[in-house]
Scaffold this motif. Structure first.
Motif, PDB file in Angstrom:
ATOM      1  N   ASN A   5      39.112  34.311  31.054  1.00 18.26           N
ATOM      2  CA  ASN A   5      37.764  33.748  31.074  1.00 18.26           C
ATOM      3  C   ASN A   5      36.841  34.495  32.035  1.00 18.26           C
ATOM      4  O   ASN A   5      35.702  34.816  31.711  1.00 18.26           O
ATOM      5  CB  ASN A   5      37.819  32.268  31.461  1.00 18.26           C
ATOM      6  CG  ASN A   5      38.512  31.432  30.406  1.00 18.26           C
ATOM      7  OD1 ASN A   5      38.363  31.677  29.211  1.00 18.26           O
ATOM      8  ND2 ASN A   5      39.280  30.438  30.824  1.00 18.26           N
ATOM      9  N   ARG A   6      37.348  34.767  33.233  1.00 18.31           N
ATOM     10  CA  ARG A   6      36.520  35.406  34.256  1.00 18.31           C
ATOM     11  C   ARG A   6      36.736  36.914  34.364  1.00 18.31           C
ATOM     12  O   ARG A   6      35.970  37.604  35.033  1.00 18.31           O
ATOM     13  CB  ARG A   6      36.800  34.770  35.619  1.00 18.31           C
ATOM     14  CG  ARG A   6      36.457  33.290  35.686  1.00 18.31           C
ATOM     15  CD  ARG A   6      36.730  32.748  37.074  1.00 18.31           C
ATOM     16  NE  ARG A   6      36.401  31.338  37.175  1.00 18.31           N
ATOM     17  CZ  ARG A   6      36.566  30.610  38.271  1.00 18.31           C
ATOM     18  NH1 ARG A   6      37.073  31.187  39.359  1.00 18.31           N
ATOM     19  NH2 ARG A   6      36.241  29.330  38.291  1.00 18.31           N
ATOM     20  N   GLY A   7      37.783  37.419  33.732  1.00 22.81           N
ATOM     21  CA  GLY A   7      38.064  38.848  33.812  1.00 22.81           C
ATOM     22  C   GLY A   7      38.571  39.277  35.176  1.00 22.81           C
ATOM     23  O   GLY A   7      38.464  40.445  35.547  1.00 22.81           O
ATOM     24  N   GLU A   8      39.148  38.349  35.938  1.00 17.55           N
ATOM     25  CA  GLU A   8      39.619  38.648  37.288  1.00 17.55           C
ATOM     26  C   GLU A   8      41.120  38.930  37.301  1.00 17.55           C
ATOM     27  O   GLU A   8      41.879  38.303  36.571  1.00 17.55           O
ATOM     28  CB  GLU A   8      39.309  37.480  38.227  1.00 17.55           C
ATOM     29  CG  GLU A   8      37.826  37.211  38.399  1.00 17.55           C
ATOM     30  CD  GLU A   8      37.554  35.939  39.200  1.00 17.55           C
ATOM     31  OE1 GLU A   8      36.456  35.839  39.765  1.00 17.55           O
ATOM     32  OE2 GLU A   8      38.442  35.067  39.241  1.00 17.55           O
ATOM     33  N   LYS A   9      41.545  39.870  38.148  1.00 18.90           N
ATOM     34  CA  LYS A   9      42.963  40.193  38.272  1.00 18.90           C
ATOM     35  C   LYS A   9      43.669  39.124  39.107  1.00 18.90           C
ATOM     36  O   LYS A   9      43.283  38.844  40.235  1.00 18.90           O
ATOM     37  CB  LYS A   9      43.115  41.565  38.935  1.00 18.90           C
ATOM     38  CG  LYS A   9      44.548  42.042  39.065  1.00 18.90           C
ATOM     39  CD  LYS A   9      44.615  43.499  39.480  1.00 18.90           C
ATOM     40  CE  LYS A   9      44.005  43.723  40.849  1.00 18.90           C
ATOM     41  NZ  LYS A   9      44.084  45.139  41.260  1.00 18.90           N
ATOM     42  N   LEU A  10      44.720  38.513  38.543  1.00 16.39           N
ATOM     43  CA  LEU A  10      45.460  37.456  39.226  1.00 16.39           C
ATOM     44  C   LEU A  10      46.703  37.994  39.930  1.00 16.39           C
ATOM     45  O   LEU A  10      47.036  37.571  41.036  1.00 16.39           O
ATOM     46  CB  LEU A  10      45.880  36.378  38.227  1.00 16.39           C
ATOM     47  CG  LEU A  10      44.759  35.708  37.429  1.00 16.39           C
ATOM     48  CD1 LEU A  10      45.353  34.757  36.397  1.00 16.39           C
ATOM     49  CD2 LEU A  10      43.806  34.970  38.358  1.00 16.39           C
TER      50      LEU A  10
END
Length: 243
Positions: A68-73
């Protein structure tokens, strides 16, 4: 969670793909499974792969991304050092001796640029553009000081500090390094380009960043190409940051 998977060519593959947009032909010296390499550069047609070790493993990183946010987890790395026999290194050197133009070197600290190959590169009179990367596997061991000289050296501020063995980065110390042109990326503080004794600073052009992965490679590619074309020094860090 989405189970979508995407294979992306990073490292030297990404550098070659970025360069291919601006030049007629890129000769990519690398190693690994030929089918995988072709898959990673597809559909680009102006990259010529010179594969000098088809059975060597390609280093990989697996990243888990918030869809959804395109963030690396999370990131899982497989970056073991490869070992190359003397005969294999001799083959690589023979191929590199045929290079007549500019030699762009991306040193990710995975065991290739050591010993005989490094000695050859340091002795070579060809115009060299070099990026020496620090990562979690080679931290403190893959330093730019292994190279005696080059036409252009592009590093982030941490990589400069490690090589200079100083916590606080001083431009006066960088200016003393035996390199004609130097690039320094400083994250949200922008970048610096030093040509001979002239220092040029450029700001960043974004307010927020999701992921800085590959930013140093992108800066290195575009600034190297601009130097090859004798672009005005003022434009080099400016376009490096934009790209």
């Amino acid at each position: 969670l989405s189970k979508e998977k995407k294979l992306i060519g990073g490292g030297v593959i990404a550098v070659a793909k970025m360069a291919s947009v601006f030049v007629k032909k890129v000769n990519l010296f690398t190693y690994g499974d030929p089918k995988l390499l072709k898959k990673l550069i597809y559909p680009i047609k102006n990259i010529n792969i010179i594969n000098f070790s088809k059975n060597s493993e390609i280093q990989t990183k697996t990243r888990f991304i918030n869809s959804n946010r395109g963030e690396k987890l999370l990131q899982v790395c497989n970056i073991d050092k490869n070992t190359f026999s003397n005969s294999k290194v001799s083959t690589i050197i023979k191929k590199l001796k045929k290079v007549k133009g500019n030699l762009v070197i991306c040193d990710f600290g995975v065991g290739l640029f050591d010993n005989n190959l490094l000695n050859f590169i340091n002795r070579s009179k060809i115009q060299k553009f070099i990026n020496v990367q620090t990562n979690s596997v080679n931290y403190g061991f893959n330093l730019f000081t292994k190279y005696s000289s080059c036409f252009y050296l592009s590093l982030d501020s941490r990589e400069w500090s490690l090589g200079l063995k100083t916590k606080e980065l001083e431009l006066t110390n960088i200016k003393k390094i035996n390199v004609l042109n130097k690039g320094i990326t400083k994250g949200q503080k922008g970048s610096i380009f030093i040509s001979r004794d002239k220092i040029i600073k450029a700001p960043v052009f974004v307010k927020s960043v999701k992921d800085t992965t590959g930013s140093g490679d992108a800066f290195f590619v575009i600034t190297s190409l601009l130097l090859m074309e004798n672009a005005p020094n003022l434009l080099i860090p400016f376009f490096g940051n934009l790209y």
